[in-house]
Design a protein around this motif. Sequence first.
Motif, mmCIF file in Angstrom:
data_model
loop_
_atom_site.group_PDB
_atom_site.id
_atom_site.type_symbol
_atom_site.label_atom_id
_atom_site.label_comp_id
_atom_site.label_asym_id
_atom_site.label_seq_id
_atom_site.Cartn_x
_atom_site.Cartn_y
_atom_site.Cartn_z
ATOM 1 N N GLN A 188 0.822 -1.207 0.000
ATOM 2 C CA GLN A 188 0.000 0.000 0.000
ATOM 3 C C GLN A 188 0.857 1.258 0.000
ATOM 4 N N THR A 189 1.951 1.239 0.772
ATOM 5 C CA THR A 189 2.839 2.399 0.808
ATOM 6 C C THR A 189 3.554 2.566 -0.530
ATOM 7 N N LEU A 191 2.735 1.506 -3.452
ATOM 8 C CA LEU A 191 1.841 1.785 -4.578
ATOM 9 C C LEU A 191 1.011 3.039 -4.365
ATOM 10 N N GLY A 192 1.288 3.764 -3.277
ATOM 11 C CA GLY A 192 0.620 5.039 -3.040
ATOM 12 C C GLY A 192 -0.845 4.926 -2.683
ATOM 13 N N LEU A 193 -1.211 3.858 -1.956
ATOM 14 C CA LEU A 193 -2.607 3.638 -1.570
ATOM 15 C C LEU A 193 -2.814 3.996 -0.100
ATOM 16 N N PRO A 194 -3.896 4.685 0.232
ATOM 17 C CA PRO A 194 -4.131 5.122 1.615
ATOM 18 C C PRO A 194 -4.561 3.969 2.518
ATOM 19 N N ARG A 212 -2.061 -0.522 -10.076
ATOM 20 C CA ARG A 212 -0.973 0.275 -9.494
ATOM 21 C C ARG A 212 0.374 -0.439 -9.653
ATOM 22 N N VAL A 216 3.604 1.202 -11.327
ATOM 23 C CA VAL A 216 4.807 1.475 -10.530
ATOM 24 C C VAL A 216 5.932 0.487 -10.799
ATOM 25 N N ARG A 241 9.189 6.051 -0.303
ATOM 26 C CA ARG A 241 7.900 6.682 -0.018
ATOM 27 C C ARG A 241 7.633 6.759 1.487
ATOM 28 N N GLN A 245 6.979 10.195 3.508
ATOM 29 C CA GLN A 245 5.808 10.387 4.362
ATOM 30 C C GLN A 245 6.222 10.812 5.765
#
Length: 275
Positions: A188-189, A191-194, A212, A216, A241, A245
């Motif tokens: 999730q991190t 692939l930029g998923l919340p 994703r 990526v 990432r 963050q």
Amino acid sequence: MSYTPAIPLGGYAGWALLTRTRSAQMEAFVSSPTLQRDEAYFRDRIGGISTAEDLVADRRLLSVALGAFGLEADIDSKYFIRKVLEDGTLDPDALANKLADKRYLEFSKAFGFGDYATPRTKLSDFPDAILEGYKTRSFEAAVGEQSDEMRLALNAQRELAALAGRSLTDDAGWFSVMGSAPLREVFQTALGLPPAFAAIDLDQQLATFRDRAESVLGSSEISMFGDPGKIDELIRVFLVRAEAQSNSTVYSAQSTALTLLQSAGARGGLLSRLV
């Protein structure tokens, strides 16, 4: 006294350093008196364990058993652990088969209390298999005390290599990733998923993970992780990432504090002029 892994740097630079020194650090870690005592105790006692009840009654044995699967946080959930073990894995309705986290399935399968008349604790090579996992996971946990991101990266490297070696459909592979909390966090991190993404429909999650990953990592197939280079690419993106963050969070907190100080200063100046 236990050996504390050295993690002097964060981010991908820290990962590169850990990768270069891991063999030496792991050797020092497993040679520590604490790990040696745990190993000796497990080897001496596990052959006498015949039931799940026996295992959960011995906290020291249970600690090693759970630690081998990254489940050490469940040490006080004795009824739950006993149920997972006694149900086994052969019945589709067994508790381990219903849990999203498939570490419990592997844990129950490894001990075999609910699957066989004679549990696997009686096998001569059983201690070696469990202790190998315990040492590896314990080292990862020790790394995690210095950097949780590094622990997640180590887990992902190990788990994805194992996943790539299994005969699974692509869907099953992705669902295995989605069912592992540590792996899910890495993906999730990276692939930029919340975090809230985990609450949506599973089929939507699957489609999003694939889309994703294609964007990526250049592929939507879980089999890509048969290439160690793809695993390293995922870890690199994850660490970069995660560091970004973290820096953003620190900057936001500092900016808020500065705004409050400036606001307080402005009010103080106004009060002094009024007086």
